[in-house]
Design a protein around this motif. Structure first.
Motif, PDB file in Angstrom:
ATOM      1  N   MET A 174       0.833  -1.205   0.000  1.00  0.00           N
ATOM      2  CA  MET A 174       0.000   0.000   0.000  1.00  0.00           C
ATOM      3  C   MET A 174       0.871   1.259   0.000  1.00  0.00           C
ATOM      4  SD  MET A 174      -3.182  -0.794  -0.083  1.00  0.00           S
ATOM      5  CE  MET A 174      -4.200  -2.247   0.076  1.00  0.00           C
ATOM      6  N   GLU A 175       1.825   1.292  -0.919  1.00  0.00           N
ATOM      7  CA  GLU A 175       2.768   2.403  -0.950  1.00  0.00           C
ATOM      8  C   GLU A 175       2.100   3.698  -1.401  1.00  0.00           C
ATOM      9  OE1 GLU A 175       7.259   1.244  -1.533  1.00  0.00           O
ATOM     10  OE2 GLU A 175       6.084   0.672  -3.284  1.00  0.00           O
ATOM     11  N   SER A 176       2.653   4.802  -0.927  1.00  0.00           N
ATOM     12  CA  SER A 176       2.152   6.126  -1.306  1.00  0.00           C
ATOM     13  C   SER A 176       3.340   7.070  -1.438  1.00  0.00           C
ATOM     14  CB  SER A 176       1.196   6.659  -0.236  1.00  0.00           C
ATOM     15  OG  SER A 176       0.119   5.771  -0.022  1.00  0.00           O
ATOM     16  N   VAL A 177       3.570   7.531  -2.668  1.00  0.00           N
ATOM     17  CA  VAL A 177       4.618   8.522  -2.931  1.00  0.00           C
ATOM     18  C   VAL A 177       4.000   9.614  -3.788  1.00  0.00           C
ATOM     19  CG1 VAL A 177       6.900   8.937  -3.912  1.00  0.00           C
ATOM     20  CG2 VAL A 177       6.404   6.728  -2.870  1.00  0.00           C
ATOM     21  N   PHE A 178       4.130  10.860  -3.364  1.00  0.00           N
ATOM     22  CA  PHE A 178       3.579  11.952  -4.165  1.00  0.00           C
ATOM     23  C   PHE A 178       4.426  13.204  -3.993  1.00  0.00           C
ATOM     24  CE2 PHE A 178       1.356  11.940  -0.100  1.00  0.00           C
ATOM     25  CZ  PHE A 178       1.266  13.281   0.266  1.00  0.00           C
ATOM     26  N   GLY A 179       4.234  14.146  -4.921  1.00  0.00           N
ATOM     27  CA  GLY A 179       5.006  15.378  -4.870  1.00  0.00           C
ATOM     28  C   GLY A 179       4.302  16.491  -5.614  1.00  0.00           C
ATOM     29  N   LEU A 180       4.766  17.717  -5.377  1.00  0.00           N
ATOM     30  CA  LEU A 180       4.189  18.880  -6.047  1.00  0.00           C
ATOM     31  C   LEU A 180       5.222  19.992  -6.129  1.00  0.00           C
ATOM     32  CD1 LEU A 180       3.397  21.202  -3.664  1.00  0.00           C
ATOM     33  CD2 LEU A 180       1.723  19.456  -3.122  1.00  0.00           C
ATOM     34  N   VAL A 181       4.966  20.918  -7.057  1.00  0.00           N
ATOM     35  CA  VAL A 181       5.834  22.084  -7.252  1.00  0.00           C
ATOM     36  C   VAL A 181       5.115  23.319  -6.735  1.00  0.00           C
ATOM     37  CG1 VAL A 181       6.987  23.542  -8.962  1.00  0.00           C
ATOM     38  CG2 VAL A 181       6.942  21.066  -9.269  1.00  0.00           C
ATOM     39  N   GLY A 182       5.804  24.105  -5.928  1.00  0.00           N
ATOM     40  CA  GLY A 182       5.244  25.348  -5.423  1.00  0.00           C
ATOM     41  C   GLY A 182       5.851  26.557  -6.096  1.00  0.00           C
ATOM     42  N   LYS A 183       5.759  27.692  -5.433  1.00  0.00           N
ATOM     43  CA  LYS A 183       6.207  28.952  -6.017  1.00  0.00           C
ATOM     44  C   LYS A 183       7.696  28.933  -6.351  1.00  0.00           C
ATOM     45  CE  LYS A 183       6.033  33.937  -5.135  1.00  0.00           C
ATOM     46  NZ  LYS A 183       5.632  34.981  -4.159  1.00  0.00           N
ATOM     47  N   ASP A 184       8.522  28.528  -5.406  1.00  0.00           N
ATOM     48  CA  ASP A 184       9.966  28.473  -5.634  1.00  0.00           C
ATOM     49  C   ASP A 184      10.588  27.256  -4.935  1.00  0.00           C
ATOM     50  OD1 ASP A 184       9.581  29.314  -3.063  1.00  0.00           O
ATOM     51  OD2 ASP A 184      10.552  31.262  -3.304  1.00  0.00           O
ATOM     52  N   PHE A 185       9.846  26.153  -4.918  1.00  0.00           N
ATOM     53  CA  PHE A 185      10.295  24.933  -4.249  1.00  0.00           C
ATOM     54  C   PHE A 185       9.533  23.740  -4.806  1.00  0.00           C
ATOM     55  CE2 PHE A 185       6.611  26.520  -2.074  1.00  0.00           C
ATOM     56  CZ  PHE A 185       5.854  25.383  -1.833  1.00  0.00           C
ATOM     57  N   ALA A 186      10.000  22.557  -4.482  1.00  0.00           N
ATOM     58  CA  ALA A 186       9.267  21.320  -4.790  1.00  0.00           C
ATOM     59  C   ALA A 186       9.289  20.446  -3.547  1.00  0.00           C
ATOM     60  CB  ALA A 186       9.896  20.587  -5.971  1.00  0.00           C
ATOM     61  N   ILE A 187       8.222  19.692  -3.353  1.00  0.00           N
ATOM     62  CA  ILE A 187       8.089  18.813  -2.185  1.00  0.00           C
ATOM     63  C   ILE A 187       7.850  17.385  -2.658  1.00  0.00           C
ATOM     64  CG2 ILE A 187       6.515  18.187  -0.289  1.00  0.00           C
ATOM     65  CD1 ILE A 187       6.195  21.115   0.331  1.00  0.00           C
TER      66      ILE A 187
END
Length: 205
Positions: A1-14
């Motif tokens: 049940m793995e969960s990996v996610f990410g997103l790009v913000g104003k001047d960073f990425a998570i």
């Protein structure tokens, strides 16, 4: 049940990943870090078979370091993503790696970026991405609440919403998550979200 996610913000990425190491019906540990720091300004979150994930991400990390050592300049995030895709494609017809990757980085010229690379070597540059069973809920939450110019605080609030949704909706949900961020100051661990701790290993008297 793995969960990996990410997103790009104003001047960073998570990049966010669950920290459960499981096999069949057994949970071996709940503090497995599935997000590798590739270099000073790149993160690689990976899901898939444990051996493939560990070996492939380490292989990419060492080759990125080798390129910088030989040439005196680091790979850009786009170059690292294309190199990773190429290695997956090369292995695909020989001994394929069962690993899915979210690669995030920050470059002085182009700012933050996020790349989605799956086990059959498809590559896409995206603002938000997810893998694993948790992706059903993480993507839904990000579709509803994501904005391209989010601040760090707004992005972390969205990450927490995604984690809460995964914990609530998945029948077997991973309890713990690690959050890492990359921006102009570099790639680093940001926080953990833990609901349980690993039991201490008993010692023999």
């Amino acid at each position: 049940m793995e969960s990996v996610f990410g997103l790009v913000g104003k001047d960073f990425a998570i990049v966010v990943a669950d920290t459960s190491a499981v096999h069949s019906i057994l949970v071996h540990k709940t503090n497995e870090d599935k997000i590798m720091v590739l270099d000073s300004h790149k993160l690689m979150g990976a899901s898939g078979e444990t051996g493939d994930r560990a070996q492939f991400t380490e292989y990419i990390q060492k080759n990125v370091a080798l390129y910088q050592f030989r040439n005196g300049i680091p790979l850009t995030t786009a170059a690292a993503a294309n190199f990773t895709r190429g290695e997956l494609a090369t292995a695909l017809r020989k001994n394929p790696y069962m690993v899915n990757i979210i690669l995030a980085g920050y470059d002085k010229e182009t700012g933050p970026s996020l790349y989605y690379i799956d086990y059959i070597a498809s590559l896409h540059k995206l603002d938000k991405a997810a893998f694993g069973y948790g992706s059903y809920f993480a993507l839904s939450m990000m579709d509803r609440h994501y904005r391209r110019n989010m601040t760090v605080d707004e992005a972390i609030e969205l990450v927490d919403k995604c984690i809460m949704e995964i914990r609530t909706r998945l029948v077997i949900a991973p309890p713990n998550f690690v959050i890492k961020i990359v921006d102009k100051d570099g790639a680093r661990e940001f926080a953990w979200r833990e609901s349980i701790k690993d039991a201490p290993v008993p010692t023999l008297a």
